[in-house]
Design an enzyme around this catalytic site. Structure first.
Site, short mmCIF file in Angstrom:
data_model
loop_
_atom_site.label_atom_id
_atom_site.label_comp_id
_atom_site.label_asym_id
_atom_site.label_seq_id
_atom_site.Cartn_x
_atom_site.Cartn_y
_atom_site.Cartn_z
N GLU A 199 0.84 -1.21 0.00
CA GLU A 199 0.00 0.00 0.00
C GLU A 199 0.88 1.26 0.00
OE1 GLU A 199 -3.30 -0.64 2.52
OE2 GLU A 199 -4.18 1.31 2.15
N GLU A 202 2.17 1.75 -3.41
CA GLU A 202 1.08 2.26 -4.25
C GLU A 202 0.88 3.76 -4.01
OE1 GLU A 202 -2.65 0.20 -3.68
OE2 GLU A 202 -3.73 1.66 -4.90
N CYS A 221 -8.37 -2.08 4.08
CA CYS A 221 -8.23 -3.23 4.99
C CYS A 221 -9.55 -3.66 5.61
CB CYS A 221 -7.28 -2.88 6.14
SG CYS A 221 -5.69 -2.34 5.58
N SER A 241 -7.34 1.91 -2.41
CA SER A 241 -6.11 1.14 -2.67
C SER A 241 -6.50 -0.22 -3.24
CB SER A 241 -5.34 0.95 -1.37
OG SER A 241 -4.42 -0.10 -1.52
N LYS A 280 -15.48 -10.00 7.66
CA LYS A 280 -14.44 -10.87 7.08
C LYS A 280 -15.06 -12.14 6.54
CE LYS A 280 -10.73 -8.41 7.90
NZ LYS A 280 -9.96 -7.87 6.78
N GLU A 283 -16.17 -11.09 3.28
CA GLU A 283 -15.02 -10.82 2.41
C GLU A 283 -14.43 -12.10 1.83
OE1 GLU A 283 -11.39 -9.47 4.26
OE2 GLU A 283 -11.01 -8.05 2.67
N GLU A 288 -14.12 -13.03 -6.12
CA GLU A 288 -12.76 -12.82 -6.65
C GLU A 288 -11.66 -13.25 -5.66
OE1 GLU A 288 -15.02 -10.56 -5.94
OE2 GLU A 288 -14.20 -8.82 -4.90
N CYS A 435 -10.63 -2.15 14.49
CA CYS A 435 -10.91 -3.60 14.62
C CYS A 435 -11.06 -4.04 16.07
CB CYS A 435 -9.79 -4.41 13.98
SG CYS A 435 -9.51 -3.97 12.28
#
Lengths: 516, 261
Positions: A199, A202, A221, A241, A280, A283, A288, A435
């Site tokens: 990141e 990037e 994230c 990102s 999560k 996710e 993908e 988190c």
């Protein structure tokens, strides 16, 4: 004749009991048959706020809709008392419920954050329980079961075992997982350090114009935040990102890098993650998220097979008779178990940004950052939106912002939309506090209190400053070895294949309500 | 003034709060085989109201979801009450059609009479009763809204005087072209206390739209009015026949006596 009359008057005890029994039986029969003169219904109760004349408006009512197929959360209708707390957090704290025009389209809008599970006083809303799947995998002798643990679970799990909020149980958690029978225990902190490389690189490429994507760059994230952006701000997705979250990065590496290093067939690996987060679960099911599968030519393979929340892990441990209070500390397994304090503080709001700044300085100047960079107090703490500006030689002033809780994200996103945002990099975390107060964390106070949040945050920063040997991601030798042996360099072709992703425009799924 | 509820189906998000409120207030058991929200909902003796999910297409042909709350419509002239000779079903002045268990004889004519198939029987009980939504009659009598109405977080329901709600519904439909030009419950079986607005034609959402606009009791009213006359006439004829045959037997007995002698 006279005798007979005398006999009839006598009431024996037996006769009396028989008569009373008969009357009782008749009474019971009558009441079972519903022999009351009341109309049917109305024999129950309702929370006090609903007992008002006519249909006066009230503040807190109803409940949020939950799709029966929601991969993250489920609700037991029998426990729901319509207290309205789930609506309260979804609408006021996360600005999801009620932020779309009616009628709905063909989707029940949910960012899977699970904050409702933390507010629900009867635990009617909980995470979707995946403990049975994990237990089955652990018992399967043919499977190599690997687990990773998020930064924030080590400051939450202890609370499920009676410890004070924020107790640091990293070693005990690893010991407990090894006792459960996992073949390898890795640390998501490792891939948090890796995220910083990807990141950070990037970000520098965006700033220097090497990458033709807009600034400010958004962190990616937090899967709840990502879905929120996909729903309500799809036009800003180019700012996001392209890095996967640390969970998914490690998932992809377990079935490629680790499998290759250890000579294990990726199909025989069952990859579990212990997360403070219910999103999560969503996710890891995104279509993908099968980069490792595609890489090894088996697209059906998932990068992460099962996600357990901190609460689920506690339940699993208790069901197996494992009390973490009685366990000695153990260490993560090598290859992907090393981490720096920078990776650890990903668990708190502002942590990703602080970790990124520590490494950005090094990535640009090739020199260690000054001591002030290791304690970036302006972006710590529970203020909804925090900002800082740091001078980096060669780049100039790097302006950053940190936002947690989705209601705090809206004004920042509106500013970005209007091109009035002065920042280069913005950290967004879906859950208030980051988190450490994710939807899968222990229900230590109800609704979650800032005291508990702060205790968990303090514990993370304390470990970063006093327990961890390395405090900067670029010092993580296992990450450096990974680049040397496998990925070559940050943002390389293979890194893009395994560690980066694309986003979905979910704007078509709803008609977003105009908020400004 | 009779009360009513205006239901705007376009506002329903399918949370099912209304179904939970019904269970809580009426102390109804949960039925795991028959959920109250979703694709497989079913009204039964435990589920007095359910919210079904319908996958349909909107005016542009785009697939959309719509949620439909089902319960008793509380007809202005209820067929169930008309069919019940025991007066177990009664229409109150506030609007609810309510059921008195102590009067019920269990004949289940009400179930046959209801055009919307609402009353349900407690098949599993030793002493079964008929059940259905009471429109929370005891709350309504106190001036409170029905339980389901009071808990909705999405503003689907409006509770008030039926005639005022009807007027409001008409103005909503006139102003907003997204709605179909039909207020379900305005005329169906002579009008119901529950009125529905929708942007999808009602028949696609499982509503029974091919019902008469005449109140159902009016079909039977004409000949049921003749009941007293039929009874009196039959009484008179049968009394006459009784006396005639009695006298004939008397005469025959006397004649036989003469022959024997």
């Amino acid at each position: 004749m006279q005798n007979q009359a005398d006999k009839q008057k006598q009431m024996t005890r037996r006769g009396f009991l028989k008569m009373m029994g008969g009357i009782g039986l008749a009474g019971i029969t009558a009441s079972i048959a519903g022999c009351s003169t009341d109309p049917a219904g109305g024999k129950g109760w309702m929370p006090q706020q609903y007992q008002v004349a006519s249909s006066w408006p009230i503040q807190v009512k109803g409940r949020v809709p939950i799709d029966p197929n929601n991969p993250s959360i489920v609700r037991d209708d029998q426990k729901c008392i319509l207290c309205g707390q789930c609506v309260e957090v979804c609408e006021k704290v996360q600005t999801v419920f009620g932020y779309y025009e009616l009628p709905i389209k063909d989707d029940i809008t949910c960012v899977n954050c699970g904050q409702c599970t933390l507010w629900c006083p009867t635990a009617a809303i909980t995470e979707r329980d995946d403990t049975a799947r994990v237990l089955a995998a652990l018992k399967d002798k043919n499977m190599h079961v690997v687990v990773q643990t998020a930064p924030a679970t080590r400051v939450g799990l202890g609370e499920e075992f009676g410890m004070a909020p924020g107790t640091f149980v990293e070693g005990k958690q690893v010991a407990a997982l090894k006792k459960l029978g996992f073949d390898a225990v890795f640390d998501t902190n490792f891939s948090a350090d890796l995220t910083i490389f990807e990141e950070g690189t990037e970000l520098i490429r965006r700033i220097t114009g090497d990458l033709k994507e807009p600034l400010p760059q958004f962190t990616s994230c937090s899967p709840g935040w990502v879905k929120f952006c996909e729903y309500y701000y799809p036009d800003l997705l180019p700012h996001m990102s392209s890095c996967k979250s640390p969970q998914q990065m490690l998932g992809a590496l377990i079935k490629t890098y680790y499998a290759k290093e250890k000579g294990i067939d990726p199909e025989k690996i069952f990859s579990v993650s212990i997360m403070p987060c219910t999103a999560k679960k969503f996710e890891c099911q995104r279509p993908e998220m099968n980069s490792a599968g595609k890489h090894v030519g088996k697209p059906a393979l998932r990068d992460v097979d099962a996600v357990l929340t901190t609460r689920e892990l506690a339940r699993l441990l208790k069901s197996q008779g494992i009390d973490i209070n009685n366990l000695p500390d153990a260490k993560y397994d090598s290859l992907m178990g090393e981490s720096s304090g920078a990776g650890l503080i990903f668990g708190a709001t502002g942590g990703v940004m602080e970790a990124a700044i520590r490494s950005a300085y090094f990535l640009i100047t090739k020199q260690d950052p000054p001591a002030a960079f290791l304690n970036l107090t302006p972006i710590r703490g529970l203020k909804g939106c925090k900002e800082a500006a740091v001078d980096i030689p060669g780049v100039g002033t790097l302006k950053v912002a940190v936002v947690h809780g989705l209601s705090n994200a809206r004004p920042v996103l509106e500013a970005v939309r209007k091109k009035e945002a002065p920042w280069h990099f913005i950290e967004f975390m879906c859950c208030p506090g980051g988190c450490i107060s994710g939807g899968g964390q222990p229900r230590t106070s109800l609704p979650p209190s800032d005291t508990v949040r702060q205790a968990r945050i303090n514990s993370l920063y304390n470990a970063d400053a006093n327990i961890y040997k390395e405090r900067k991601s670029y010092e993580n030798k296992e990450v450096l070895a990974l680049y040397e042996k496998f990925l070559e360099n940050p943002n390389s072709h293979l890194a893009h294949e395994l560690l980066h992703t694309e986003y979905v425009d979910r704007g078509k799924k709803l008609t977003a309500k105009k908020t400004v | 003034m009779a009360k009513g509820v205006l239901v705007d189906l376009t506002k329903c998000v399918g949370c099912g709060s209304c179904t939970v409120a019904c269970k809580l207030w009426n102390d109804l058991k949960w039925d795991p085989q028959n959920p109250t929200v979703g694709d497989k909902v079913k009204l039964n003796d435990k589920n007095w109201t359910v919210v079904g999910r319908h996958e349909v297409k909107d005016k542009d042909g785009t697939p959309v979801w719509r949620f439909v709350k089902q319960q008793c419509f509380h007809c202005k002239e209820p067929a169930c009450a008309s069919a019940c000779f025991a007066k177990a079903f009664q229409k109150t002045k506030e609007g609810p059609v309510i059921y008195y268990p102590h009067l019920c004889v269990g004949c289940r004519y009400c179930m046959v009479a209801c055009p919307f198939n609402i009353p349900k029987y407690q098949w599993e009980k030793t002493f079964p009763l008929v059940t259905k939504c009471q429109m929370c009659s005891t709350r309504v009598a106190k001036g409170e809204a029905p339980a389901c109405v009071s808990v909705c977080p999405a503003g689907v329901f409006k509770y008030g005087d039926r005639e005022a709600l009807l007027k409001e519904a008409k103005s909503i439909v006139a102003k907003d072209p997204k709605y179909v030009n039909h207020i379900f419950g305005e005329q169906e079986v002579g009008g119901t206390s529950w009125l529905y607005l929708s942007d999808i034609p009602f028949e696609q959402l499982g509503f029974k739209t091919n019902v008469t606009h005449r109140p159902l009791p009016s079909f039977t009213e004409k000949y049921m009015q003749a009941t007293p006359y039929v009874a009196i006439t039959w009484g008179a004829i049968l009394t006459g026949l009784y006396h005639y045959t009695k006298r004939r037997n008397q005469i025959a007995k006397e004649n036989n006596k003469n022959i024997k002698a």
